[in-house]
Scaffold this motif. Structure first.
Motif, PDB file in Angstrom:
ATOM      1  N   MET A   1     -13.250 -36.928  74.528  1.00 22.20           N
ATOM      2  CA  MET A   1     -14.269 -35.876  74.548  1.00 22.20           C
ATOM      3  C   MET A   1     -14.880 -35.758  75.949  1.00 22.20           C
ATOM      4  O   MET A   1     -14.965 -36.749  76.676  1.00 22.20           O
ATOM      5  N   LEU A   2     -15.299 -34.549  76.284  1.00 17.16           N
ATOM      6  CA  LEU A   2     -15.845 -34.265  77.604  1.00 17.16           C
ATOM      7  C   LEU A   2     -17.308 -33.862  77.484  1.00 17.16           C
ATOM      8  O   LEU A   2     -17.731 -33.291  76.486  1.00 17.16           O
ATOM      9  N   LYS A   3     -18.058 -34.133  78.514  1.00 10.26           N
ATOM     10  CA  LYS A   3     -19.423 -33.622  78.590  1.00 10.26           C
ATOM     11  C   LYS A   3     -19.361 -32.118  78.850  1.00 10.26           C
ATOM     12  O   LYS A   3     -18.401 -31.599  79.416  1.00 10.26           O
ATOM     13  N   THR A   4     -20.410 -31.418  78.450  1.00  3.17           N
ATOM     14  CA  THR A   4     -20.401 -29.955  78.577  1.00  3.17           C
ATOM     15  C   THR A   4     -21.017 -29.456  79.883  1.00  3.17           C
ATOM     16  O   THR A   4     -21.023 -28.251  80.127  1.00  3.17           O
TER      17      THR A   4
ATOM     18  N   ASP B   1     -27.019 -25.743  73.689  1.00  4.63           N
ATOM     19  CA  ASP B   1     -28.107 -26.690  73.454  1.00  4.63           C
ATOM     20  C   ASP B   1     -27.754 -27.624  72.303  1.00  4.63           C
ATOM     21  O   ASP B   1     -28.290 -28.742  72.210  1.00  4.63           O
ATOM     22  N   HIS B   2     -26.859 -27.167  71.419  1.00  2.99           N
ATOM     23  CA  HIS B   2     -26.496 -27.942  70.235  1.00  2.99           C
ATOM     24  C   HIS B   2     -25.097 -28.541  70.325  1.00  2.99           C
ATOM     25  O   HIS B   2     -24.776 -29.453  69.566  1.00  2.99           O
ATOM     26  N   ILE B   3     -24.260 -28.028  71.225  1.00  2.00           N
ATOM     27  CA  ILE B   3     -22.911 -28.578  71.391  1.00  2.00           C
ATOM     28  C   ILE B   3     -23.003 -29.729  72.390  1.00  2.00           C
ATOM     29  O   ILE B   3     -23.301 -29.530  73.564  1.00  2.00           O
ATOM     30  N   ALA B   4     -22.755 -30.931  71.899  1.00  2.00           N
ATOM     31  CA  ALA B   4     -22.968 -32.132  72.710  1.00  2.00           C
ATOM     32  C   ALA B   4     -21.741 -32.533  73.526  1.00  2.00           C
ATOM     33  O   ALA B   4     -21.869 -33.205  74.549  1.00  2.00           O
ATOM     34  N   SER B   5     -20.561 -32.139  73.083  1.00  2.00           N
ATOM     35  CA  SER B   5     -19.347 -32.522  73.796  1.00  2.00           C
ATOM     36  C   SER B   5     -18.293 -31.436  73.624  1.00  2.00           C
ATOM     37  O   SER B   5     -18.429 -30.541  72.786  1.00  2.00           O
ATOM     38  N   ALA B   6     -17.266 -31.512  74.441  1.00  2.00           N
ATOM     39  CA  ALA B   6     -16.213 -30.492  74.429  1.00  2.00           C
ATOM     40  C   ALA B   6     -14.850 -31.171  74.472  1.00  2.00           C
ATOM     41  O   ALA B   6     -14.725 -32.327  74.885  1.00  2.00           O
TER      42      ALA B   6
END
Length: 202
Positions: free
Chosen positions: A1-4, A68-73
Motif C-alpha cells: 500500500m502507498l501513502k496518498t 480526507d477519508h482515503i488513508a492509502s492507495a
C-alpha cells in the motif's frame, strides 16, 4: 500500500493547471477603439470561464474531501485517479469549444453535448475511486464509518446522472443544458448532510 500524499500533490497540480488554462480562452480585444463593445462580445468566454472554473474547483473540493477519508492507495487507485485527471484536463478545451460556438451562433448543441459528456465521463472514474476505496473499507481510514461511506457514495453517484440529464436537455435546447450545468454547481458545493444521510442508510 502507498501513502496518498504524492497522489494528492500531483492531482492538485493538474487541477491548478487546468483551472488556470481557462483564462487563455478569454482573448484580449485588439480593437481598443471600440473596447466596451469588444468586451461585451466576449460574454461567451466569460460564461465558459466562470462555469468551468467553478466546476473544476468543485471537483477539486470533493476530491480533497474524498481523500480526507482515503488513508492509502494502490496501483489500481492510482490508475483510476489518472483517468479522472485526464478528463479534468479536457475541461478547458470543452469550455473553449462552448464559448466559440456561442459566439458564432453555430454548433451550440454539439458544443453543449461535448461539454456535458466530458463532465459525465469525469464522474465515472471519480465514483470508481470512491467505490474501489470503500469496498470492504479496504483503503479508508478510521475517520469514517461504513454507513457514512455509503451515504457519500449515494451523493457521488448522483453526479453522472444529473450531468447526463443536463446533457440530454442541452441536446434538445442548448441553453437548457447550460442552465442545468450552472445549477448543479451550487448543489454540489453545498456540504453533504452527513447525519441525515447516515440516518437514512441505517
Amino acid at each position: 500500500m502507498l501513502k496518498t500524499a504524492r497522489l494528492e500533490a500531483f492531482s492538485d497540480g493538474v487541477f491548478a493547471i487546468a483551472i488556470t488554462l481557462l483564462v487563455i480562452e478569454i482573448k484580449v480585444p485588439e480593437d481598443t477603439a471600440h473596447l466596451a463593445e469588444q468586451l461585451r462580445h466576449l460574454w461567451p468566454s466569460y460564461l465558459g470561464y466562470v462555469i468551468s472554473f467553478l466546476v473544476i474547483g468543485l471537483i477539486w473540493a470533493n476530491h480533497h474531501a474524498m481523500f480526507d477519508h482515503i488513508a492509502s492507495a494502490d496501483r489500481m487507485l492510482l490508475f483510476l485517479n489518472t483517468l479522472l485527471l485526464l478528463l479534468v484536463a479536457l475541461i478547458p478545451f470543452t469550455a473553449g469549444v462552448l464559448a466559440s460556438a456561442l459566439r458564432n451562433h453555430e454548433g451550440e448543441r454539439t458544443a453543449v453535448v461535448l461539454y456535458g459528456a466530458v463532465l459525465v465521463a469525469g464522474g465515472l472514474p471519480f465514483n470508481a475511486i470512491w467505490e474501489y476505496a470503500r469496498r470492504g473499507h479496504r483503503l479508508l481510514g478510521d475517520t469514517i464509518s461504513p454507513a457514512e461511506a455509503r451515504a457519500i457514495s449515494r451523493r457521488f453517484l448522483l453526479g453522472p446522472v444529473l450531468y447526463g440529464a443536463g446533457t440530454a436537455l442541452g441536446a434538445v435546447l442548448p441553453v437548457l443544458g447550460i442552465i442545468a450545468f450552472a445549477l448543479l454547481i451550487p448543489f454540489y458545493w453545498l456540504p453533504p448532510q452527513m447525519s441525515r444521510l447516515t440516518a437514512k442508510s441505517a
